[in-house]
Every structure is written in structure tokens, then in C-alpha cells.
Motif scaffolding. Structure first.
Motif, PDB file in Angstrom:
ATOM      1  N   VAL A  82       0.911  -1.176  -0.094  1.00 31.47           N
ATOM      2  CA  VAL A  82       0.128   0.072   0.149  1.00 31.47           C
ATOM      3  C   VAL A  82       0.765   1.303   0.106  1.00 31.47           C
ATOM      4  CG1 VAL A  82      -1.675   1.291   1.296  1.00 31.47           C
ATOM      5  CG2 VAL A  82      -2.144  -1.215   0.920  1.00 31.47           C
ATOM      6  N   VAL A  83       1.826   1.238   1.014  1.00 29.00           N
ATOM      7  CA  VAL A  83       2.813   2.388   0.819  1.00 29.00           C
ATOM      8  C   VAL A  83       3.532   2.746  -0.419  1.00 29.00           C
ATOM      9  CG1 VAL A  83       2.629   2.699   3.480  1.00 29.00           C
ATOM     10  CG2 VAL A  83       4.491   1.445   2.468  1.00 29.00           C
ATOM     11  N   GLU A  84       3.722   1.582  -1.223  1.00 30.91           N
ATOM     12  CA  GLU A  84       4.512   1.920  -2.315  1.00 30.91           C
ATOM     13  C   GLU A  84       3.326   2.176  -3.352  1.00 30.91           C
ATOM     14  OE1 GLU A  84       7.714  -1.658  -1.914  1.00 30.91           O
ATOM     15  OE2 GLU A  84       6.226  -1.875  -3.378  1.00 30.91           O
ATOM     16  N   ALA A  85       2.080   1.603  -3.463  1.00 33.84           N
ATOM     17  CA  ALA A  85       1.003   2.017  -4.377  1.00 33.84           C
ATOM     18  C   ALA A  85       0.545   3.409  -4.482  1.00 33.84           C
ATOM     19  CB  ALA A  85       0.104   1.151  -4.321  1.00 33.84           C
ATOM     20  N   VAL A  86       0.282   4.018  -3.267  1.00 30.80           N
ATOM     21  CA  VAL A  86      -0.413   5.232  -3.097  1.00 30.80           C
ATOM     22  C   VAL A  86       0.265   6.258  -3.799  1.00 30.80           C
ATOM     23  CG1 VAL A  86      -1.157   7.023  -1.552  1.00 30.80           C
ATOM     24  CG2 VAL A  86      -1.845   4.602  -1.249  1.00 30.80           C
ATOM     25  N   PRO A  87       1.536   6.482  -3.441  1.00 33.26           N
ATOM     26  CA  PRO A  87       2.409   7.478  -4.027  1.00 33.26           C
ATOM     27  C   PRO A  87       2.410   7.221  -5.587  1.00 33.26           C
ATOM     28  CG  PRO A  87       3.625   6.628  -2.461  1.00 33.26           C
ATOM     29  CD  PRO A  87       2.575   5.827  -2.486  1.00 33.26           C
ATOM     30  N   ARG A  88       2.430   6.088  -6.178  1.00 37.16           N
ATOM     31  CA  ARG A  88       2.507   5.755  -7.534  1.00 37.16           C
ATOM     32  C   ARG A  88       1.354   6.512  -7.952  1.00 37.16           C
ATOM     33  NH1 ARG A  88       3.851  -0.726  -7.047  1.00 37.16           N
ATOM     34  NH2 ARG A  88       6.313  -0.439  -6.848  1.00 37.16           N
ATOM     35  N   LEU A  89       0.075   6.353  -7.510  1.00 35.97           N
ATOM     36  CA  LEU A  89      -1.045   6.600  -8.261  1.00 35.97           C
ATOM     37  C   LEU A  89      -1.203   8.350  -7.949  1.00 35.97           C
ATOM     38  CD1 LEU A  89      -3.641   4.026  -6.241  1.00 35.97           C
ATOM     39  CD2 LEU A  89      -3.094   4.422  -8.831  1.00 35.97           C
ATOM     40  N   VAL A  90      -0.709   8.581  -6.798  1.00 39.76           N
ATOM     41  CA  VAL A  90      -1.039  10.238  -6.489  1.00 39.76           C
ATOM     42  C   VAL A  90       0.112  10.998  -7.652  1.00 39.76           C
ATOM     43  CG1 VAL A  90      -0.146  12.015  -4.839  1.00 39.76           C
ATOM     44  CG2 VAL A  90      -1.345  10.056  -4.240  1.00 39.76           C
ATOM     45  N   ASP A  91       1.254  10.156  -7.548  1.00 42.67           N
ATOM     46  CA  ASP A  91       2.193  10.969  -8.733  1.00 42.67           C
ATOM     47  C   ASP A  91       1.676  10.754 -10.196  1.00 42.67           C
ATOM     48  OD1 ASP A  91       3.722  11.217  -6.816  1.00 42.67           O
ATOM     49  OD2 ASP A  91       5.306   9.304  -7.228  1.00 42.67           O
ATOM     50  N   ARG A  92       0.603  10.092 -10.100  1.00 43.38           N
ATOM     51  CA  ARG A  92      -0.090  10.056 -11.702  1.00 43.38           C
ATOM     52  C   ARG A  92      -1.117  10.754 -11.752  1.00 43.38           C
ATOM     53  NH1 ARG A  92       3.378   6.000 -11.212  1.00 43.38           N
ATOM     54  NH2 ARG A  92       4.133   4.958 -13.082  1.00 43.38           N
ATOM     55  N   GLY A  93      -1.429  11.552 -10.616  1.00 42.39           N
ATOM     56  CA  GLY A  93      -2.569  12.526 -10.656  1.00 42.39           C
ATOM     57  C   GLY A  93      -3.912  11.858 -10.360  1.00 42.39           C
ATOM     58  N   ILE A  94      -3.889  10.804  -9.941  1.00 37.88           N
ATOM     59  CA  ILE A  94      -5.110   9.832  -9.706  1.00 37.88           C
ATOM     60  C   ILE A  94      -5.665  10.173  -8.160  1.00 37.88           C
ATOM     61  CG2 ILE A  94      -6.219   7.500  -9.483  1.00 37.88           C
ATOM     62  CD1 ILE A  94      -4.127   6.695 -11.616  1.00 37.88           C
ATOM     63  N   GLY A  95      -6.902  10.644  -8.008  1.00 36.76           N
ATOM     64  CA  GLY A  95      -7.035  10.814  -6.621  1.00 36.76           C
ATOM     65  C   GLY A  95      -7.566   9.716  -5.759  1.00 36.76           C
ATOM     66  N   VAL A  96      -6.642   9.763  -4.642  1.00 38.15           N
ATOM     67  CA  VAL A  96      -6.507   8.618  -3.666  1.00 38.15           C
ATOM     68  C   VAL A  96      -7.173   9.008  -2.434  1.00 38.15           C
ATOM     69  CG1 VAL A  96      -5.045   7.121  -2.389  1.00 38.15           C
ATOM     70  CG2 VAL A  96      -4.903   7.583  -4.808  1.00 38.15           C
ATOM     71  N   ARG A  97      -8.185   8.093  -1.784  1.00 39.78           N
ATOM     72  CA  ARG A  97      -8.337   8.310  -0.413  1.00 39.78           C
ATOM     73  C   ARG A  97      -7.986   7.325   0.397  1.00 39.78           C
ATOM     74  NH1 ARG A  97     -14.617   9.826   1.326  1.00 39.78           N
ATOM     75  NH2 ARG A  97     -14.753   7.581   1.013  1.00 39.78           N
ATOM     76  N   ILE A  98      -7.604   7.502   1.664  1.00 38.75           N
ATOM     77  CA  ILE A  98      -7.188   6.226   2.521  1.00 38.75           C
ATOM     78  C   ILE A  98      -8.178   6.148   3.630  1.00 38.75           C
ATOM     79  CG2 ILE A  98      -5.683   5.895   4.471  1.00 38.75           C
ATOM     80  CD1 ILE A  98      -4.236   5.742   1.685  1.00 38.75           C
ATOM     81  N   ALA A  99      -8.634   4.923   3.727  1.00 42.53           N
ATOM     82  CA  ALA A  99      -9.692   4.400   4.717  1.00 42.53           C
ATOM     83  C   ALA A  99      -8.928   3.711   5.745  1.00 42.53           C
ATOM     84  CB  ALA A  99     -10.927   3.600   3.890  1.00 42.53           C
ATOM     85  N   THR A 100      -9.372   4.057   6.969  1.00 42.83           N
ATOM     86  CA  THR A 100      -8.734   3.467   8.249  1.00 42.83           C
ATOM     87  C   THR A 100      -9.840   2.821   8.847  1.00 42.83           C
ATOM     88  OG1 THR A 100      -7.025   4.635   8.307  1.00 42.83           O
ATOM     89  CG2 THR A 100      -7.476   3.590  10.189  1.00 42.83           C
ATOM     90  N   THR A 101      -9.938   1.519   8.987  1.00 40.74           N
ATOM     91  CA  THR A 101     -10.977   0.656   9.736  1.00 40.74           C
ATOM     92  C   THR A 101     -10.623   0.359  11.335  1.00 40.74           C
ATOM     93  OG1 THR A 101     -11.782   0.067   7.489  1.00 40.74           O
ATOM     94  CG2 THR A 101     -12.675  -1.199   9.271  1.00 40.74           C
ATOM     95  N   LEU A 102     -11.009   0.536  11.975  1.00 39.79           N
ATOM     96  CA  LEU A 102     -10.748   0.303  13.537  1.00 39.79           C
ATOM     97  C   LEU A 102     -11.955  -0.265  14.258  1.00 39.79           C
ATOM     98  CD1 LEU A 102      -8.918   3.572  14.153  1.00 39.79           C
ATOM     99  CD2 LEU A 102      -7.843   1.329  13.545  1.00 39.79           C
ATOM    100  N   GLU A 103     -11.420  -1.302  15.097  1.00 37.60           N
ATOM    101  CA  GLU A 103     -12.478  -1.838  16.192  1.00 37.60           C
ATOM    102  C   GLU A 103     -13.394  -0.627  16.723  1.00 37.60           C
ATOM    103  OE1 GLU A 103     -13.146  -5.065  16.787  1.00 37.60           O
ATOM    104  OE2 GLU A 103     -14.755  -4.283  17.955  1.00 37.60           O
ATOM    105  N   ASP A 104     -12.689   0.329  17.400  1.00 38.67           N
ATOM    106  CA  ASP A 104     -13.241   1.456  17.890  1.00 38.67           C
ATOM    107  C   ASP A 104     -12.672   2.891  17.840  1.00 38.67           C
ATOM    108  OD1 ASP A 104     -14.890   3.269  19.349  1.00 38.67           O
ATOM    109  OD2 ASP A 104     -14.889   2.085  21.128  1.00 38.67           O
TER     110      ASP A 104
END
Lengths: 277, 182
Positions: free
Chosen positions: A141-163
Motif C-alpha cells: 500500500v505505501v508503495e502503491a499510493v504515491p504511484r497513483l498520486v504521482d500520476r494525478g489519480i485521486g486517492v483516499r485512505i480508509a482506516t478501519t478500526l475496532e473502535d
């Protein structure tokens, strides 16, 4: 009340969701759909999605969402997302593990469109993240996100937690520093609770999410139309039907009108109590 | 055939589930397709439920049709309903084809109705003229329309319940045992 009016007054969401498939290259501990390698694909189908998206736009829907399974295991997904994004704002949920080589190049046309790729990242440290989501997930994930961002593609990060309310503030700060460093601003970081459906029930995790807790968002799958993208869940290999709206998914008007009717019959003040997206 | 229990009942199906106890197998099976359930059950309820035609007369039609179609679920279920509607054990046996109807029923209008049902359920093409003449003498036009539709709806349910092998409720089976009508 027409579907367009129901959307305009907020009775139902303007976003139409599609479950593109149910198979996945991960086996997350809280997965709603018990997705994993080797499970039945239950693919909705590219042509069906395009056709229903067209119908939905004419009905007054204002946005699309695509989820799974891992949608990008399907070869046609970048092209499909581009087609949807050419019509309406589109968000596609992904585990972010398949964006390299050819697939990354296929994503490039999305840069010019109102498209966001929502990628899951639950913890700022690899061990804790990968415990929930599987080996090597953090690194990919930490490799993919900058690759997408660098190409101008919109990225959101979703964090899913127990609480989320009980989240360690220091850990959250480290997570936010990480997504900022990857080029994802705070407004594109969503934190949400684990939903107690699907595999999360088996593992005794998450918050209750039924009719009273979820907002009405029409969700089309290979198994029919559902009340919310959190509805077509699978437990013990069996599809949950408690939030099934109809088996009919086309014409979209039919399940959309049923959903509007259901939403209109909710008791006054019965708003969705979980802000999960 | 999966029967959907209350906790898995789709939103549109929930109003058709009882507050307590198990839903009927017809409801629990139709719930797999809620948009079909929400039109089918009101339709069936309107046709087979309370109306201008009395319950005893309707049960004569339903039980007779079900027996002719050899629908185990409907015969067992409506044997109990027929008894509740005042039919005697002998009348039930006659409608189920175990005894001759003419040997048990004495009301000419009811015998005309049974003949009409036999023609509707197993006949092909128009009903025989003699049967039609007896039926139109025994019943008003609205009654004949309604009871013919009762027969038609029952035939639909007979095929549905038989083909899908719906189970008779344990309570009904126990009742039939008590009545000696298993």
C-alpha cells in the motif's frame, strides 16, 4: 416521490454502489463479504454495470461507487472506472495491492476524471496493519499510493478500526503523518469502525450495523439490490438477506423506487447512526 | 429450498412475518425474492382469505384442488383449516378423494361446486356444459368468478409447494394425528 426527488431531499443517497465481484487476494479478519482467494467470484459483469449506471444517471443518481472483493482483480476494471467516471463522480474501493506494471499504466486515464481510489490502511506500522489485512499488505500500500498520486489519480485512505473513539491518538497521528507523506491530505482520510457483519461476526468484532444504523444507499450485486454497501454480507458462506431490497437490479428504477419507499417508511428521526463510508 | 428465518427476513418481507413464532413455509420461501413476496402474499390473501364467500365454501375448493393435484403440503395444511371452518372429518375425507363426495355431502349446491372444482383443476379447455349448468344454478355469477379464482390460486400454490417440497409445520402434523387424518 420520484427517485430524483428522494435523492434531492436526501431521503436516499445519490451514490449508486456496485459490487463488481466477491473474490480477493487478501483475507482480512473483518471482511464484510468473507472475500478471499478462491471464493466464488459472483462477478456482476462489466456490461451490466455500464447499462445500470446509464439508467441510474437518467433516474437522478449523482455518483457511483464500486467495491468488492477486490475490484482490480478484474482486468477490465480501470477501463470500467473510466467509463463510470466519464458520467459521474466515482469512487472505487481497493486494497491497493495490485497497482504496479501494466495495471498502473492502465490507471493513468483516471487522472483526468472525477475518480477516487479508496485504499485501506489501518495502522501506521506494518505488523499491526498486516495482522488484520495479511502479509506484505502495508508495504504494497505505501508503495502503491504515491504511484497513483504521482500520476494525478485521486486517492483516499480508509482506516478501519475496532473502535475509532478509542483509537490511540499517537498512533493516529503517525498514521496521518504517513498518509500526508504519501500525498493524501487529511480531507481524504476516512476513519470508520469495523462493521459487525460478515467475517467480523465470526471473529466477534465491530459495531452493529443494521437497518437502524445504516443510511439507504442503493447497492447492486450479482445477488440482487441491497439497502447499503454494508448489506450484501456473507457469513459462513451464506449471503445475508436481512437488508436485501430486491433480486431485480434492472431496470434500476425498480429497486431504486423500493429503496425510496423503504426509506420513506423509516420512523421519524431514524437517521443512520454510523458515519461509515 | 432455503426458508428464510425472521432474523434474515428482507426489509420488504418483514411485515409478512408474525411477531412471534415461525412464518409459514410459503412466506419463508418467497422471502428469497422480496419484490415477488410483497405482491404475491396480498394477492393470495385477498383470494383465499375472508371475503363475500364464506370460509367453509372456500375450503371445499382449496382442499379439493389440493387433493386432485396431490399437493402434500396443501392437503395437510388445509385439512386442519377445513376442520376449523366446520367441515366434518367425513367431508374432509371425501374432499381428499378417500370417500365418494356424493356419499358424504348432501347439499346439492356444494356437490355442484365440487364438480366445478374437479373440472377446473383437472379438466382441459372449457368445463363440460352439464357441470357449468349445475354451477351457475348453484352459485351467483360473482360467487362463481371468485371461487374459480380460488381454484386457480390454489393450483398455483399446489405446484409451488409441491415442486419446492415445502415442509408441513410440526403443529399441523400433530393436529392431523390427533384427528386421525394424517
Amino acid at each position: 416521490m420520484s427517485v430524483a426527488e428522494a435523492i434531492a431531499v436526501g431521503e436516499i443517497s445519490g451514490r449508486l454502489w456496485f459490487y463488481a465481484n466477491y473474490h480477493c487476494n487478501l483475507r482480512c479478519s473483518y471482511c464484510l463479504t468473507e472475500s478471499a482467494p478462491g471464493v466464488d467470484r459472483r462477478e456482476f459483469g462489466r456490461e451490466k454495470i455500464v447499462e445500470r449506471a446509464r439508467e441510474a444517471k437518467e433516474l437522478g443518481f449523482t455518483a457511483f461507487g464500486v467495491t468488492g472483493g477486490e475490484p482490480f482483480l478484474l482486468d477490465y476494471m480501470p477501463e470500467l472506472i473510466a467509463a463510470l467516471g466519464s458520467e459521474l463522480s466515482t469512487i472505487v474501493l481497493s486494497n491497493g495491492t495490485v497497482f504496479n506494471g501494466r495495471r498502473l499504466r492502465e490507471m493513468e486515464p483516471l487522472a483526468d476524471l472525477p475518480v477516487q481510489v479508496q485504499i485501506s490502511l489501518d495502522h501506521p506500522e506494518p505488523d499491526a496493519n498486516d495482522q488484520m489485512r495479511g502479509p506484505e499488505n502495508f508495504r504494497k500500500v505505501v508503495e502503491a499510493v504515491p504511484r497513483l498520486v504521482d500520476r494525478g489519480i485521486g486517492v483516499r485512505i480508509a482506516t478501519t478500526l475496532e473502535d475509532p473513539d478509542e483509537a490511540d491518538p499517537h498512533e493516529m497521528e503517525r498514521l496521518c503523518e504517513l498518509h500526508r507523506a504519501m500525498g493524501v491530505p487529511d480531507e481524504d482520510h476516512v476513519v470508520r469502525p469495523i462493521v459487525n457483519r460478515g467475517r467480523a461476526v465470526t471473529n466477534d468484532m465491530g459495531v452493529l450495523a443494521g437497518f437502524e444504523q445504516l443510511g439507504p444507499e442503493l447497492t447492486l450485486t450479482a445477488d440482487g439490490a441491497f439497502y447499503s454497501p454494508f448489506a450484501p454480507t456473507v457469513r459462513g458462506g451464506e449471503l445475508d438477506t436481512d437488508l436485501l431490497v430486491s433480486r431485480t437490479t434492472s431496470p434500476v428504477r425498480e429497486p431504486a423506487e423500493m429503496l425510496a419507499r423503504i426509506a420513506g417508511n423509516r420512523p421519524a428521526g431514524n437517521d443512520a447512526s454510523i458515519g461509515i463510508r | 429450498m432455503p426458508l428464510i428465518e425472521a432474523e434474515q427476513a428482507p426489509i420488504l418481507a418483514r411485515p409478512f412475518y408474525p411477531d412471534e413464532g415461525a412464518p409459514s413455509p410459503i412466506t419463508a420461501s418467497l422471502a428469497s425474492v422480496p419484490e415477488v413476496l410483497e405482491v404475491t402474499l396480498p394477492f393470495v390473501g385477498r383470494i383465499l382469505g375472508p371475503s363475500a364467500v364464506d370460509a367453509r365454501t372456500k375450503e371445499i375448493v382449496i382442499l379439493r384442488c389440493s387433493a386432485l393435484m396431490e399437493c402434500r403440503y396443501c392437503v395437510e395444511t388445509h385439512t386442519a383449516v377445513a376442520l376449523d371452518c366446520g367441515l366434518s372429518r367425513a367431508e374432509v375425507r371425501a374432499l381428499r378423494g378417500e370417500w365418494e363426495a356424493e356419499a358424504v355431502f348432501t347439499d346439492e349446491d356444494e356437490l355442484a361446486l365440487i364438480a366445478w372444482v374437479d373440472a377446473v383443476a383437472v379438466g382441459r379447455g372449457p368445463a363440460p356444459e352439464e357441470v357449468t349448468a349445475r354451477a351457475t344454478e348453484a352459485m351467483s355469477h360473482p360467487e362463481l368468478v371468485e371461487l374459480t379464482l380460488v381454484a386457480g390460486a390454489t393450483l398455483m400454490l399446489n405446484r409451488y409447494c409441491s415442486a419446492l417440497g415445502l415442509p408441513t409445520s410440526p403443529a399441523t402434523l400433530a393436529r392431523l394425528g390427533e384427528e386421525g387424518l394424517h
